[in-house]
Motif scaffolding. Structure first.
Motif, PDB file in Angstrom:
ATOM      1  N   LYS A  62      -4.911 -50.880   4.186  1.00  0.00           N
ATOM      2  CA  LYS A  62      -5.286 -49.517   4.185  1.00  0.00           C
ATOM      3  C   LYS A  62      -5.765 -48.887   5.556  1.00  0.00           C
ATOM      4  O   LYS A  62      -5.568 -47.795   5.722  1.00  0.00           O
ATOM      5  CB  LYS A  62      -6.896 -49.615   3.298  1.00  0.00           C
ATOM      6  CG  LYS A  62      -6.701 -49.564   1.775  1.00  0.00           C
ATOM      7  CD  LYS A  62      -8.155 -49.538   1.345  1.00  0.00           C
ATOM      8  CE  LYS A  62      -7.880 -49.826  -0.400  1.00  0.00           C
ATOM      9  NZ  LYS A  62      -9.198 -49.275  -1.314  1.00  0.00           N
ATOM     10  N   ARG A  63      -5.967 -49.954   6.473  1.00  0.00           N
ATOM     11  CA  ARG A  63      -6.154 -49.481   7.813  1.00  0.00           C
ATOM     12  C   ARG A  63      -4.952 -48.980   8.296  1.00  0.00           C
ATOM     13  O   ARG A  63      -4.688 -48.102   9.412  1.00  0.00           O
ATOM     14  CB  ARG A  63      -6.899 -50.774   8.936  1.00  0.00           C
ATOM     15  CG  ARG A  63      -8.312 -50.992   8.293  1.00  0.00           C
ATOM     16  CD  ARG A  63      -8.852 -52.157   9.229  1.00  0.00           C
ATOM     17  NE  ARG A  63      -9.976 -52.375   9.008  1.00  0.00           N
ATOM     18  CZ  ARG A  63     -10.954 -53.628   9.419  1.00  0.00           C
ATOM     19  NH1 ARG A  63     -10.295 -54.249   9.948  1.00  0.00           N
ATOM     20  NH2 ARG A  63     -12.210 -53.530   9.186  1.00  0.00           N
ATOM     21  N   THR A  68       4.408 -53.190   6.987  1.00  0.00           N
ATOM     22  CA  THR A  68       5.097 -53.782   6.120  1.00  0.00           C
ATOM     23  C   THR A  68       4.339 -55.126   5.468  1.00  0.00           C
ATOM     24  O   THR A  68       3.464 -55.407   6.105  1.00  0.00           O
ATOM     25  CB  THR A  68       6.533 -54.162   6.387  1.00  0.00           C
ATOM     26  OG1 THR A  68       6.293 -55.374   7.569  1.00  0.00           O
ATOM     27  CG2 THR A  68       7.253 -53.061   7.132  1.00  0.00           C
ATOM     28  N   ALA A  69       4.757 -55.574   4.523  1.00  0.00           N
ATOM     29  CA  ALA A  69       3.976 -56.751   3.698  1.00  0.00           C
ATOM     30  C   ALA A  69       4.092 -58.237   4.737  1.00  0.00           C
ATOM     31  O   ALA A  69       3.122 -58.754   4.757  1.00  0.00           O
ATOM     32  CB  ALA A  69       4.886 -57.099   2.608  1.00  0.00           C
ATOM     33  N   GLN A  70       5.288 -57.885   5.547  1.00  0.00           N
ATOM     34  CA  GLN A  70       5.331 -59.173   6.589  1.00  0.00           C
ATOM     35  C   GLN A  70       4.491 -59.021   7.594  1.00  0.00           C
ATOM     36  O   GLN A  70       3.690 -60.041   8.218  1.00  0.00           O
ATOM     37  CB  GLN A  70       6.680 -59.207   6.871  1.00  0.00           C
ATOM     38  CG  GLN A  70       7.090 -60.491   8.026  1.00  0.00           C
ATOM     39  CD  GLN A  70       6.867 -61.578   7.139  1.00  0.00           C
ATOM     40  OE1 GLN A  70       7.569 -62.056   6.212  1.00  0.00           O
ATOM     41  NE2 GLN A  70       6.178 -62.710   7.644  1.00  0.00           N
ATOM     42  N   GLY A  96      -4.748 -55.084  -5.861  1.00  0.00           N
ATOM     43  CA  GLY A  96      -5.676 -54.072  -5.281  1.00  0.00           C
ATOM     44  C   GLY A  96      -5.392 -52.627  -5.839  1.00  0.00           C
ATOM     45  O   GLY A  96      -6.342 -51.902  -5.261  1.00  0.00           O
ATOM     46  N   GLY A  97      -4.558 -52.346  -6.399  1.00  0.00           N
ATOM     47  CA  GLY A  97      -4.053 -50.901  -6.556  1.00  0.00           C
ATOM     48  C   GLY A  97      -3.294 -50.349  -5.617  1.00  0.00           C
ATOM     49  O   GLY A  97      -3.151 -49.098  -5.646  1.00  0.00           O
ATOM     50  N   LEU A  98      -2.941 -50.992  -4.834  1.00  0.00           N
ATOM     51  CA  LEU A  98      -1.908 -50.500  -3.612  1.00  0.00           C
ATOM     52  C   LEU A  98      -0.447 -50.736  -3.852  1.00  0.00           C
ATOM     53  O   LEU A  98      -0.014 -51.865  -4.025  1.00  0.00           O
ATOM     54  CB  LEU A  98      -2.298 -50.806  -2.306  1.00  0.00           C
ATOM     55  CG  LEU A  98      -3.598 -50.701  -1.873  1.00  0.00           C
ATOM     56  CD1 LEU A  98      -3.841 -51.386  -0.331  1.00  0.00           C
ATOM     57  CD2 LEU A  98      -3.768 -49.338  -1.640  1.00  0.00           C
ATOM     58  N   TYR A  99       0.487 -49.664  -3.872  1.00  0.00           N
ATOM     59  CA  TYR A  99       1.736 -49.802  -3.874  1.00  0.00           C
ATOM     60  C   TYR A  99       2.642 -49.141  -2.822  1.00  0.00           C
ATOM     61  O   TYR A  99       2.011 -48.355  -2.305  1.00  0.00           O
ATOM     62  CB  TYR A  99       2.356 -49.085  -5.345  1.00  0.00           C
ATOM     63  CG  TYR A  99       1.501 -49.598  -6.350  1.00  0.00           C
ATOM     64  CD1 TYR A  99       2.013 -50.455  -7.390  1.00  0.00           C
ATOM     65  CD2 TYR A  99       0.048 -49.002  -6.979  1.00  0.00           C
ATOM     66  CE1 TYR A  99       1.314 -50.953  -8.406  1.00  0.00           C
ATOM     67  CE2 TYR A  99      -0.411 -49.592  -8.017  1.00  0.00           C
ATOM     68  CZ  TYR A  99       0.025 -50.520  -8.821  1.00  0.00           C
ATOM     69  OH  TYR A  99      -0.448 -51.112  -9.782  1.00  0.00           O
ATOM     70  N   ALA A 100       3.844 -49.627  -2.569  1.00  0.00           N
ATOM     71  CA  ALA A 100       4.687 -49.113  -1.604  1.00  0.00           C
ATOM     72  C   ALA A 100       5.140 -47.885  -2.073  1.00  0.00           C
ATOM     73  O   ALA A 100       6.011 -47.734  -2.860  1.00  0.00           O
ATOM     74  CB  ALA A 100       5.494 -50.170  -0.987  1.00  0.00           C
ATOM     75  N   GLN A 152      10.641 -45.524   5.374  1.00  0.00           N
ATOM     76  CA  GLN A 152       9.294 -45.716   5.924  1.00  0.00           C
ATOM     77  C   GLN A 152       8.434 -45.575   4.784  1.00  0.00           C
ATOM     78  O   GLN A 152       8.098 -44.575   4.293  1.00  0.00           O
ATOM     79  CB  GLN A 152       9.026 -45.078   7.205  1.00  0.00           C
ATOM     80  CG  GLN A 152       7.467 -45.457   7.567  1.00  0.00           C
ATOM     81  CD  GLN A 152       6.936 -44.597   9.048  1.00  0.00           C
ATOM     82  OE1 GLN A 152       7.629 -43.724   9.228  1.00  0.00           O
ATOM     83  NE2 GLN A 152       6.238 -45.105   9.827  1.00  0.00           N
ATOM     84  N   LEU A 153       7.864 -46.482   4.347  1.00  0.00           N
ATOM     85  CA  LEU A 153       6.927 -46.385   3.060  1.00  0.00           C
ATOM     86  C   LEU A 153       5.440 -46.624   3.700  1.00  0.00           C
ATOM     87  O   LEU A 153       5.122 -47.303   4.593  1.00  0.00           O
ATOM     88  CB  LEU A 153       7.287 -47.624   2.102  1.00  0.00           C
ATOM     89  CG  LEU A 153       8.538 -47.481   1.550  1.00  0.00           C
ATOM     90  CD1 LEU A 153       8.734 -48.665   0.569  1.00  0.00           C
ATOM     91  CD2 LEU A 153       9.025 -46.392   0.927  1.00  0.00           C
ATOM     92  N   ILE A 154       4.496 -46.112   2.731  1.00  0.00           N
ATOM     93  CA  ILE A 154       3.359 -46.593   3.097  1.00  0.00           C
ATOM     94  C   ILE A 154       2.311 -47.296   1.741  1.00  0.00           C
ATOM     95  O   ILE A 154       3.001 -46.976   0.634  1.00  0.00           O
ATOM     96  CB  ILE A 154       2.245 -45.142   3.229  1.00  0.00           C
ATOM     97  CG1 ILE A 154       2.572 -44.035   1.975  1.00  0.00           C
ATOM     98  CG2 ILE A 154       2.962 -44.573   4.683  1.00  0.00           C
ATOM     99  CD1 ILE A 154       1.554 -42.972   2.130  1.00  0.00           C
ATOM    100  N   TRP A 155       1.306 -47.900   2.052  1.00  0.00           N
ATOM    101  CA  TRP A 155       0.506 -48.461   0.847  1.00  0.00           C
ATOM    102  C   TRP A 155      -0.455 -47.400   0.626  1.00  0.00           C
ATOM    103  O   TRP A 155      -1.322 -46.942   1.145  1.00  0.00           O
ATOM    104  CB  TRP A 155      -0.115 -49.531   1.342  1.00  0.00           C
ATOM    105  CG  TRP A 155       0.828 -50.683   1.817  1.00  0.00           C
ATOM    106  CD1 TRP A 155       1.092 -50.936   3.127  1.00  0.00           C
ATOM    107  CD2 TRP A 155       1.672 -51.608   0.856  1.00  0.00           C
ATOM    108  NE1 TRP A 155       1.900 -52.296   3.355  1.00  0.00           N
ATOM    109  CE2 TRP A 155       2.282 -52.210   1.920  1.00  0.00           C
ATOM    110  CE3 TRP A 155       1.728 -51.795  -0.349  1.00  0.00           C
ATOM    111  CZ2 TRP A 155       3.331 -53.516   1.373  1.00  0.00           C
ATOM    112  CZ3 TRP A 155       2.549 -52.776  -0.846  1.00  0.00           C
ATOM    113  CH2 TRP A 155       3.335 -53.413  -0.099  1.00  0.00           C
TER     114      TRP A 155
END
Length: 264
Positions: A62-63, A68-70, A96-100, A152-155
């Protein structure tokens, strides 16, 4: 087959050699074979995480929603000295409800912009369909000539696409691009006009847009014709206003904070 030999174990598990890693063969003193199952856990792939560590992973994403996940896994390694895989991070974030997801690309509006838009809508909410049928809405859009894969994705959580932290402001085109102008009405539309070789200026706006396109619609609709454009700097020059006045074109004015100016 000798009890405890690799041949006997392979035959026992139908040739699945991967199961041999989970078994340890122990032969007793009498020659009888007995198999003791021992599970070997891979330290760098599977880790039992505590609830506090799960919350830390979610908070890290979230910060920095563009990480990325890595990168989250590397940050977790530096903080806790535990190595986890990116798949583990993705599973924890989904829990936790976060998706890319791809971020929404737009120009964020301030409170002043939203107030001006609400006021403008209240002033025109009594307009009929016949009134709006006389309005020519116009705008320009800039198109990049280079590819934009937008990988470029975001959570983010579900249903939060238009929150400010999930919006990517994008109104600059550092690479080669072209600008296209067009206008629409309820019962018609203009031709597309490509603004080539340079930027849009007040004089070019008159020569390439107002006179060859807008003036034709003014003649077809008549005195009730209303022209609407945005607050771009080139649209608000004195020369442009003088041209509209000389052609008898009425402009549908907007509040100064109705929309942010776009670079031309």
């Amino acid at each position: 087959m000798l009890p405890g030999s690799s041949t006997s174990l392979t035959a026992l598990f139908h040739g699945c050699g991967s199961h041999l890693k989970l078994l340890e063969c122990v032969v007793d003193g009498t020659g009888g074979g007995r198999v003791r199952r021992q599970i070997y856990r891979r330290r760098q792939i599977y880790r039992t995480l505590s609830p506090a560590e799960d919350r830390y992973i979610i908070l890290s994403a979230k910060r920095n929603r563009r990480s990325t996940a890595q990168q989250v896994a590397n940050q977790f390694l530096a903080a806790s000295r535990k190595q986890i895989s990116r798949k583990t991070v993705a599973r924890r974030l989904r829990g936790g409800g976060l998706y890319a997801r791809r971020p929404v690309v737009c120009v964020p509006l301030t409170r002043q912009h939203r107030t001006a838009r609400l006021q403008w809508c209240r002033e025109h909410h009594n307009w009929t369909e016949q009134d709006w049928a006389c309005v020519l809405f116009s705008d320009e859009s800039r198109f990049s000539l280079s590819s934009d894969c937008r990988r470029q994705l975001i959570w983010r959580e579900s249903g939060t696409a238009y929150r400010p932290e999930n919006i990517q402001e994008k109104d600059r085109y550092p690479t080669c691009s072209i600008m296209v102008w067009a206008g629409i009405m309820i019962n018609g539309r203009t031709r597309l006009h490509v603004v080539a070789n340079g930027t849009m200026t007040g004089q070019r706006y008159i020569d390439e847009v107002l006179l060859p396109h807008v003036r034709l619609f003014r003649g077809a609709v008549g005195d009730k014709f209303v022209f609407m454009d945005d607050n771009a700097t080139c649209h608000r020059t004195f020369a442009v206003q003088d041209c509209l006045d000389s052609e008898g074109i009425q402009r549908l004015f907007m509040a100064s904070a109705f929309s942010r100016s776009k670079p031309h």
